[in-house]
Scaffold this active site. Structure first.
Site, PDB file in Angstrom:
ATOM      1  N   ARG A 170      45.497  44.794  38.381  1.00  0.00           N
ATOM      2  CA  ARG A 170      46.533  45.804  38.640  1.00  0.00           C
ATOM      3  C   ARG A 170      45.960  46.808  39.634  1.00  0.00           C
ATOM      4  O   ARG A 170      44.772  47.105  39.602  1.00  0.00           O
ATOM      5  CB  ARG A 170      46.895  46.491  37.328  1.00  0.00           C
ATOM      6  CG  ARG A 170      47.975  47.538  37.411  1.00  0.00           C
ATOM      7  CD  ARG A 170      48.219  48.225  36.055  1.00  0.00           C
ATOM      8  NE  ARG A 170      48.413  47.291  34.959  1.00  0.00           N
ATOM      9  CZ  ARG A 170      49.588  46.742  34.621  1.00  0.00           C
ATOM     10  NH1 ARG A 170      50.671  47.056  35.301  1.00  0.00           N
ATOM     11  NH2 ARG A 170      49.666  45.915  33.613  1.00  0.00           N
TER      12      ARG A 170
ATOM     13  N   HIS B 226      40.519  41.630  39.448  1.00  0.00           N
ATOM     14  CA  HIS B 226      41.365  42.812  39.610  1.00  0.00           C
ATOM     15  C   HIS B 226      42.788  42.394  39.281  1.00  0.00           C
ATOM     16  O   HIS B 226      43.349  41.502  39.913  1.00  0.00           O
ATOM     17  CB  HIS B 226      41.269  43.348  41.038  1.00  0.00           C
ATOM     18  CG  HIS B 226      39.873  43.747  41.429  1.00  0.00           C
ATOM     19  ND1 HIS B 226      39.143  44.696  40.740  1.00  0.00           N
ATOM     20  CD2 HIS B 226      39.072  43.318  42.435  1.00  0.00           C
ATOM     21  CE1 HIS B 226      37.965  44.840  41.313  1.00  0.00           C
ATOM     22  NE2 HIS B 226      37.900  44.011  42.336  1.00  0.00           N
TER      23      HIS B 226
ATOM     24  N   GLY C 159      20.191  39.460  24.544  1.00  0.00           N
ATOM     25  CA  GLY C 159      19.022  38.611  24.388  1.00  0.00           C
ATOM     26  C   GLY C 159      17.741  39.385  24.622  1.00  0.00           C
ATOM     27  O   GLY C 159      17.758  40.570  24.952  1.00  0.00           O
TER      28      GLY C 159
ATOM     29  N   GLU D 125      29.892  48.805  37.139  1.00  0.00           N
ATOM     30  CA  GLU D 125      28.447  48.581  37.114  1.00  0.00           C
ATOM     31  C   GLU D 125      27.706  49.801  36.588  1.00  0.00           C
ATOM     32  O   GLU D 125      26.720  49.675  35.856  1.00  0.00           O
ATOM     33  CB  GLU D 125      27.914  48.206  38.500  1.00  0.00           C
ATOM     34  CG  GLU D 125      26.433  47.902  38.459  1.00  0.00           C
ATOM     35  CD  GLU D 125      25.913  47.150  39.662  1.00  0.00           C
ATOM     36  OE1 GLU D 125      24.687  46.942  39.707  1.00  0.00           O
ATOM     37  OE2 GLU D 125      26.705  46.769  40.540  1.00  0.00           O
TER      38      GLU D 125
ATOM     39  N   GLY E 152      20.723  45.377  36.978  1.00  0.00           N
ATOM     40  CA  GLY E 152      21.877  44.493  37.037  1.00  0.00           C
ATOM     41  C   GLY E 152      21.557  43.318  37.937  1.00  0.00           C
ATOM     42  O   GLY E 152      20.958  43.489  39.001  1.00  0.00           O
TER      43      GLY E 152
END
Length: 137
Positions: free
Chosen positions: A90, A88, A108, A61, A81
């Site tokens: 590995r 996930h 956009g 993030e 955000g």
């Protein structure tokens, strides 16, 4: 220009900021991407010693947010955000270095969609993330 802006902002972060505390750093700024790095330390692990998924998401993030700020924000706007999802794939281990590369899939007028690939120092995929940001006045 983006590098100068980012360095100025980075230099003003408080010393106890999550990005500094977890030793995140800018690995690369491209024309349409940004990559952060972060070492996996014992402070970022789950009870069984592997990388905590939440730490991976914080790195992802952060990379996406900074990339959106540098590459998509116009003067006077803020970037936020609004959704983050990850697979996930590995486990990260103590001693690994993670790299989160954020690439804009669609920019956009209001919403931006980011693909963030988190890999280790061997370029093995740790997590694949999708991140949506919004520009607000």
């Amino acid at each position: 220009m983006h590098k100068d802006i980012l360095q100025t902002l980075w230099d003003t972060l408080p010393t106890n900021n999550l990005m500094r505390d977890w030793q995140m750093s800018v690995a690369e700024i491209g024309e349409d991407s940004l990559t952060l790095s972060m070492p996996v330390t014992d402070r970022l692990t789950q009870i069984d010693g592997v990388l905590h998924g939440g730490a991976t998401l914080a790195l992802a993030e952060t990379a996406g947010s900074i990339a959106a700020y540098l590459l998509c924000r116009k003067e006077g706007e803020q970037i936020r955000g609004i959704e983050l999802s990850a697979n996930h794939l590995r486990a990260g281990k103590i001693g690994d270095t993670l790299y989160a590369q954020a690439v804009c899939v669609n920019a956009g007028r209001t919403l931006q969609l980011w693909e963030i690939r988190v890999t280790n120092q061997e370029n093995k995929l740790i997590s694949f993330c999708k991140f949506t940001t919004i520009r607000v006045n």
